[in-house]
Design a protein around this motif. Structure first.
Motif, mmCIF file in Angstrom:
data_model
loop_
_atom_site.group_PDB
_atom_site.id
_atom_site.type_symbol
_atom_site.label_atom_id
_atom_site.label_comp_id
_atom_site.label_asym_id
_atom_site.label_seq_id
_atom_site.Cartn_x
_atom_site.Cartn_y
_atom_site.Cartn_z
ATOM 1 N N THR A 1 -125.592 12.233 59.616
ATOM 2 C CA THR A 1 -125.533 13.386 60.512
ATOM 3 C C THR A 1 -126.951 13.827 60.857
ATOM 4 O O THR A 1 -127.905 13.492 60.152
ATOM 5 C CB THR A 1 -124.787 14.564 59.858
ATOM 6 O OG1 THR A 1 -125.601 15.128 58.814
ATOM 7 C CG2 THR A 1 -123.461 14.113 59.270
ATOM 8 N N GLN A 2 -127.072 14.601 61.915
ATOM 9 C CA GLN A 2 -128.365 15.125 62.344
ATOM 10 C C GLN A 2 -128.269 16.638 62.390
ATOM 11 O O GLN A 2 -127.679 17.210 63.311
ATOM 12 C CB GLN A 2 -128.741 14.564 63.717
ATOM 13 C CG GLN A 2 -130.197 14.779 64.100
ATOM 14 C CD GLN A 2 -131.161 13.883 63.330
ATOM 15 O OE1 GLN A 2 -130.795 12.800 62.897
ATOM 16 N NE2 GLN A 2 -132.389 14.331 63.158
ATOM 17 N N SER A 3 -128.827 17.311 61.386
ATOM 18 C CA SER A 3 -128.734 18.770 61.307
ATOM 19 C C SER A 3 -129.746 19.468 62.197
ATOM 20 O O SER A 3 -129.510 20.582 62.669
ATOM 21 C CB SER A 3 -128.924 19.237 59.855
ATOM 22 O OG SER A 3 -127.858 18.769 59.049
ATOM 23 N N VAL B 1 -126.874 11.271 68.820
ATOM 24 C CA VAL B 1 -126.258 11.995 67.718
ATOM 25 C C VAL B 1 -126.783 13.428 67.739
ATOM 26 O O VAL B 1 -127.929 13.684 67.391
ATOM 27 C CB VAL B 1 -126.558 11.323 66.360
ATOM 28 C CG1 VAL B 1 -125.808 12.043 65.244
ATOM 29 C CG2 VAL B 1 -126.183 9.855 66.395
ATOM 30 N N GLN C 1 -125.974 17.730 66.862
ATOM 31 C CA GLN C 1 -125.647 18.432 65.619
ATOM 32 C C GLN C 1 -124.147 18.506 65.354
ATOM 33 O O GLN C 1 -123.734 18.790 64.229
ATOM 34 C CB GLN C 1 -126.255 19.837 65.646
ATOM 35 C CG GLN C 1 -127.786 19.809 65.633
ATOM 36 C CD GLN C 1 -128.403 21.189 65.611
ATOM 37 O OE1 GLN C 1 -127.782 22.157 65.179
ATOM 38 N NE2 GLN C 1 -129.636 21.299 66.078
ATOM 39 N N ASP D 1 -122.168 15.857 65.768
ATOM 40 C CA ASP D 1 -121.735 14.473 65.636
ATOM 41 C C ASP D 1 -121.963 13.941 64.229
ATOM 42 O O ASP D 1 -122.760 14.480 63.461
ATOM 43 C CB ASP D 1 -122.519 13.567 66.597
ATOM 44 C CG ASP D 1 -122.327 13.939 68.055
ATOM 45 O OD1 ASP D 1 -121.191 14.295 68.419
ATOM 46 O OD2 ASP D 1 -123.303 13.876 68.812
ATOM 47 N N LEU D 2 -121.298 12.846 63.941
ATOM 48 C CA LEU D 2 -121.648 12.026 62.788
ATOM 49 C C LEU D 2 -121.416 10.570 63.158
ATOM 50 O O LEU D 2 -120.676 10.261 64.095
ATOM 51 C CB LEU D 2 -120.861 12.422 61.531
ATOM 52 C CG LEU D 2 -119.330 12.366 61.507
ATOM 53 C CD1 LEU D 2 -118.803 10.947 61.382
ATOM 54 C CD2 LEU D 2 -118.823 13.192 60.331
ATOM 55 N N SER E 1 -132.130 14.880 58.920
ATOM 56 C CA SER E 1 -130.934 14.048 58.879
ATOM 57 C C SER E 1 -130.336 14.140 57.483
ATOM 58 O O SER E 1 -131.038 13.993 56.488
ATOM 59 C CB SER E 1 -131.275 12.590 59.204
ATOM 60 O OG SER E 1 -130.128 11.770 59.077
ATOM 61 N N THR F 1 -113.277 14.226 62.426
ATOM 62 C CA THR F 1 -114.746 14.234 62.416
ATOM 63 C C THR F 1 -115.312 15.627 62.146
ATOM 64 O O THR F 1 -116.210 15.770 61.302
ATOM 65 C CB THR F 1 -115.291 13.668 63.736
ATOM 66 O OG1 THR F 1 -114.958 12.270 63.812
ATOM 67 C CG2 THR F 1 -116.801 13.817 63.828
ATOM 68 N N LEU G 1 -117.732 16.559 58.925
ATOM 69 C CA LEU G 1 -119.062 17.089 59.233
ATOM 70 C C LEU G 1 -119.271 18.444 58.556
ATOM 71 O O LEU G 1 -120.317 18.682 57.931
ATOM 72 C CB LEU G 1 -119.231 17.221 60.748
ATOM 73 C CG LEU G 1 -120.573 17.764 61.235
ATOM 74 C CD1 LEU G 1 -121.714 16.852 60.811
ATOM 75 C CD2 LEU G 1 -120.560 17.928 62.754
ATOM 76 N N ARG H 1 -122.074 19.384 55.607
ATOM 77 C CA ARG H 1 -123.015 20.496 55.737
ATOM 78 C C ARG H 1 -122.891 21.456 54.546
ATOM 79 O O ARG H 1 -123.899 21.933 54.011
ATOM 80 C CB ARG H 1 -122.745 21.238 57.049
ATOM 81 C CG ARG H 1 -123.026 20.403 58.290
ATOM 82 C CD ARG H 1 -124.419 20.653 58.839
ATOM 83 N NE ARG H 1 -124.826 19.578 59.729
ATOM 84 C CZ ARG H 1 -124.470 19.463 61.014
ATOM 85 N NH1 ARG H 1 -123.681 20.362 61.553
ATOM 86 N NH2 ARG H 1 -124.926 18.452 61.740
#
Length: 320
Positions: A83-85, A100, A102, A104-105, A124, A154, A158, A162
């Protein structure tokens, strides 16, 4: 747990140090760093949750890729969820490319090879597990890779990742850390199965992972004061009686589990610097407590202090 912060190293040594630690933690790979001669920086944290390992990589942009050739020189046959935080990432696999964001995964299989990158400052968060422990046929995992964005599971996974990252230090030190890891794998299996065309597999995994999916749904909606057992049962297409029986078989009381998770969230926010400007009542409402007196009473029952005492003296409250 912090394993590397290159800010403490000379600039010329940072890229090599990060590569060595990253490869040691997650296996053979190639890495290309952005801003190599102008302030490249990385901070890597790693936590173990039973069968899986969680990674948080902060810092300047980079590109990491794994190929079948890397896999041949590595004993690790792993599956990762990335993931991209912070920032925006880019994922490439077998001709499939996607940005990708925030929300998305992405799913990656090491022996299949993949590339992941971001530019500029970023964070990430990903987890890795041995492919055998995931318990899904390799061809189904690979088939699911380009379909992650179409599954309604999804957002649940996600949100779970988090939350796991937010409390990683606390959860990883808890005796229940391995169980949390198993629940994460169950959600991942359910996600892979949800986009599979193999109906028997999809049905079997759906039944196996029903309780972890329900609890993930509850975590995602803890702040909603209208989260009720009736609503939970309806969303998952089961009867209220079946919901209670499933929770009982899993060793938990649904209502008490919800209250405990809400109290934990409120307790965390009460002492978090970013929530210092908010009132106790506002924080309790944001965690689904519509009655301040009820919140205060349940908080004191759980932690031995009032919310106000916890906010003013958190170390002393923690000791009690």
């Amino acid at each position: 747990m912090l394993v590397l912060d290159t800010a403490h190293l000379p600039l010329a040594e940072r890229a090599e140090a990060f590569h060595a630690v990253a490869a040691g933690e997650s296996g053979s790979c190639s890495i290309e760093q952005e801003r190599l001669d102008a302030g490249m920086w990385k901070r890597l944290e790693v936590w173990n949750f039973g069968p899986l390992t969680l990674f948080a990589t902060h810092g300047t942009g980079m590109r990491i890729w794994r190929t079948p050739r890397h896999a041949r020189f590595d004993s690790m046959n792993s599956v990762s969820v990335i993931t991209q935080s912070t920032g925006a990432g880019r994922f490439v696999w077998n001709g499939h490319q996607r940005h990708v964001e925030q929300h998305d995964l992405v799913l990656a299989h090491k022996t299949a090879g993949y590339e992941y990158a971001w530019s500029g400052p970023g964070l990430s968060v990903a987890f890795m597990v041995d492919a055998d422990l995931l318990g899904m046929p390799e061809h189904l995992v690979r088939a699911a890779i380009p379909l992650m964005s179409v599954s309604n599971l999804t957002p649940l996974l996600l949100h779970h990742i988090r939350a796991l990252h937010r409390d990683a230090d606390h959860i990883s030190a808890d005796p229940g850390a391995a169980a949390v890891g198993e629940a994460t794998l169950a959600l991942t299996r359910a996600l892979v199965a949800s986009v599979s065309t193999d109906r028997p597999v999809r049905r079997a995994v759906a039944e196996e992972t029903l309780l972890p999916r329900i609890l993930a749904y509850v975590r995602a909606y803890l702040s909603d004061p209208y989260l009720t057992p009736e609503r939970i049962a309806k969303v998952h297409n089961i009867s209220l009686r079946s919901l209670y029986r499933l929770c009982e078989e899993g060793g938990l009381s649904l209502e008490q589990w919800i209250i405990r998770r809400r109290l934990e969230g409120a307790r965390r926010d009460l002492v978090a610097p970013e929530h210092a400007h908010r009132s106790i009542e506002a924080i309790s409402r944001s965690w689904g407590f519509s009655n301040p007196s009820y919140f205060s009473r349940r908080f004191r029952q759980a932690y031995g202090v009032t919310p106000r005492q916890w906010r003013r003296f958190p170390p002393a409250a923690s000791a009690g």
